[in-house]
Write a protein that holds these residues in place. Structure first.
Motif, PDB file in Angstrom:
ATOM      1  N   THR A   1       6.034 111.623  65.822  1.00 49.75           N
ATOM      2  CA  THR A   1       6.789 110.386  65.646  1.00 49.75           C
ATOM      3  C   THR A   1       7.363 110.310  64.235  1.00 49.75           C
ATOM      4  N   PRO A   2       8.684 110.150  64.092  1.00 52.20           N
ATOM      5  CA  PRO A   2       9.273 110.010  62.749  1.00 52.20           C
ATOM      6  C   PRO A   2       8.612 108.860  61.986  1.00 52.20           C
ATOM      7  N   GLY A   3       8.329 109.105  60.709  1.00 52.56           N
ATOM      8  CA  GLY A   3       7.662 108.116  59.868  1.00 52.56           C
ATOM      9  C   GLY A   3       6.157 108.273  59.836  1.00 52.56           C
ATOM     10  N   ALA A   4       5.602 109.068  60.760  1.00 52.61           N
ATOM     11  CA  ALA A   4       4.152 109.278  60.792  1.00 52.61           C
ATOM     12  C   ALA A   4       3.720 110.091  59.571  1.00 52.61           C
ATOM     13  N   LYS A   5       2.516 109.840  59.098  1.00 56.53           N
ATOM     14  CA  LYS A   5       1.952 110.536  57.938  1.00 56.53           C
ATOM     15  C   LYS A   5       1.098 111.710  58.414  1.00 56.53           C
ATOM     16  N   VAL A   6       1.274 112.858  57.741  1.00 53.35           N
ATOM     17  CA  VAL A   6       0.546 114.085  58.050  1.00 53.35           C
ATOM     18  C   VAL A   6      -0.231 114.501  56.804  1.00 53.35           C
ATOM     19  N   GLY A   7      -1.450 114.959  56.986  1.00 64.06           N
ATOM     20  CA  GLY A   7      -2.244 115.493  55.881  1.00 64.06           C
ATOM     21  C   GLY A   7      -2.127 117.011  55.850  1.00 64.06           C
ATOM     22  N   ILE A   8      -1.878 117.566  54.655  1.00 64.07           N
ATOM     23  CA  ILE A   8      -1.733 119.015  54.495  1.00 64.07           C
ATOM     24  C   ILE A   8      -2.776 119.520  53.491  1.00 64.07           C
ATOM     25  N   PHE A   9      -3.520 120.540  53.907  1.00 67.55           N
ATOM     26  CA  PHE A   9      -4.376 121.303  53.016  1.00 67.55           C
ATOM     27  C   PHE A   9      -3.719 122.673  52.904  1.00 67.55           C
ATOM     28  N   ALA A  10      -3.658 123.243  51.712  1.00 66.39           N
ATOM     29  CA  ALA A  10      -3.018 124.547  51.544  1.00 66.39           C
ATOM     30  C   ALA A  10      -3.744 125.346  50.480  1.00 66.39           C
ATOM     31  N   LYS A  11      -3.647 126.669  50.617  1.00 67.73           N
ATOM     32  CA  LYS A  11      -4.268 127.582  49.659  1.00 67.73           C
ATOM     33  C   LYS A  11      -3.361 128.781  49.438  1.00 67.73           C
ATOM     34  N   HIS A  12      -3.388 129.311  48.224  1.00 66.71           N
ATOM     35  CA  HIS A  12      -2.825 130.622  47.926  1.00 66.71           C
ATOM     36  C   HIS A  12      -4.019 131.549  47.801  1.00 66.71           C
ATOM     37  N   CYS A  13      -4.190 132.444  48.776  1.00 66.17           N
ATOM     38  CA  CYS A  13      -5.360 133.307  48.785  1.00 66.17           C
ATOM     39  C   CYS A  13      -5.149 134.455  49.754  1.00 66.17           C
TER      40      CYS A  13
ATOM     41  N   TYR B   1      -2.944 124.146  56.546  1.00 62.57           N
ATOM     42  CA  TYR B   1      -3.724 123.471  57.577  1.00 62.57           C
ATOM     43  C   TYR B   1      -3.271 122.014  57.572  1.00 62.57           C
ATOM     44  N   ALA B   2      -2.927 121.484  58.738  1.00 62.60           N
ATOM     45  CA  ALA B   2      -2.380 120.128  58.792  1.00 62.60           C
ATOM     46  C   ALA B   2      -3.018 119.345  59.936  1.00 62.60           C
ATOM     47  N   TYR B   3      -3.014 118.037  59.768  1.00 63.59           N
ATOM     48  CA  TYR B   3      -3.541 117.154  60.812  1.00 63.59           C
ATOM     49  C   TYR B   3      -2.765 115.834  60.780  1.00 63.59           C
ATOM     50  N   ILE B   4      -2.848 115.122  61.871  1.00 59.43           N
ATOM     51  CA  ILE B   4      -2.265 113.791  61.997  1.00 59.43           C
ATOM     52  C   ILE B   4      -3.156 113.013  62.960  1.00 59.43           C
TER      53      ILE B   4
END
Length: 186
Positions: A47-59, A105-108
C-alpha cells in the motif's frame, strides 16, 4: 568576476578519484497467496504510504556476524510506483565502496522498537474488522542477499509470514452475538 567568486567559495575540489557511495534503490512486490479476505489488501503490491523497516549489512557469509557496516530498522515509505524511499536520506542504505556484498532484510508493518534482526516480537490486533487493524496484523517479510553495486532497483518480493484463520461463532440457545464480544477462544 562572478566565476572567480564562485570558485573561491568552493570547499571541496572534485576530481576523478572521488567516489560517492551508490544508494540501494528498491522496488517492491508481494507474492501471491490464496486468501478468503473480503479486502484485497497487500495482494500484489504494498500500500502506498505504508512504512517498511529495513535492516542491511555489508558483509560476506563468513563476516555476517561482524559486518563492515550495518543499518538497523531504517524507515522507508512505499511510493505510489511500489518503490521505497528512505524517510531520512542520511540513513538510507548504500552499497559498499569496497565492493563488499550488501544483504537486505525488510518487513512491514514498521515498528520503531525493533532493533534486532533475529527477533521481531510481532503481535496481531485482536479485532481486525477495521481495514487498518487488518493491515497492521499482516506481517510481510523479504530478503535480498549477496547484492553487488548496481544502479538498477533491487526487487524485494514480500511474503506473508503469518497464516490467516477465520473463526465463525454462532450463538447457541439463550445467547446473543453480544455474548461473544467478551468471549475467549482457546
Amino acid at each position: 568576476s562572478l566565476l572567480l567568486m564562485l570558485a573561491a567559495c568552493s570547499t571541496h575540489e572534485v576530481d576523478d578519484t572521488d567516489t560517492m557511495p551508490l544508494p540501494v534503490s528498491m522496488t517492491t512486490a508481494v507474492s501471491a497467496i490464496n486468501r478468503s479476505a473480503s479486502a484485497d489488501l497487500h495482494s500484489s503490491q504494498l500500500t502506498p504510504g505504508a512504512k517498511v523497516g529495513i535492516f542491511a549489512k555489508h558483509c560476506t557469509e563468513s563476516t555476517f556476524d561482524d559486518p563492515e557496516e550495518w543499518w538497523d530498522n531504517i524507515t522507508y515509505t512505499v511510493q505510489s510506483d511500489g518503490s521505497l524511499k528512505a524517510d531520512n536520506h542520511e540513513q538510507a542504505v548504500w552499497y559498499s565502496l569496497t565492493g563488499t556484498p550488501t544483504y537486505l532484510y525488510a518487513y512491514i508493518p514498521y515498528e520503531s522498537s525493533y532493533n534486532d534482526l533475529t527477533y521481531i516480537p510481532f503481535k496481531v490486533k485482536i479485532d481486525q474488522t477495521a481495514e487498518a487493524d487488518y493491515i497492521a496484523s499482516d506481517l510481510l517479510i523479504t530478503k535480498a542477499e549477496n547484492l553487488s553495486s548496481t544502479s538498477s532497483a533491487v526487487k524485494l518480493t514480500f511474503t506473508h509470514a503469518l497464516s490467516k484463520m477465520t473463526v465463525h461463532l454462532t450463538p447457541g440457545e439463550g445467547m446473543t452475538l453480544d455474548d461473544f464480544l467478551g468471549a475467549t477462544v482457546t
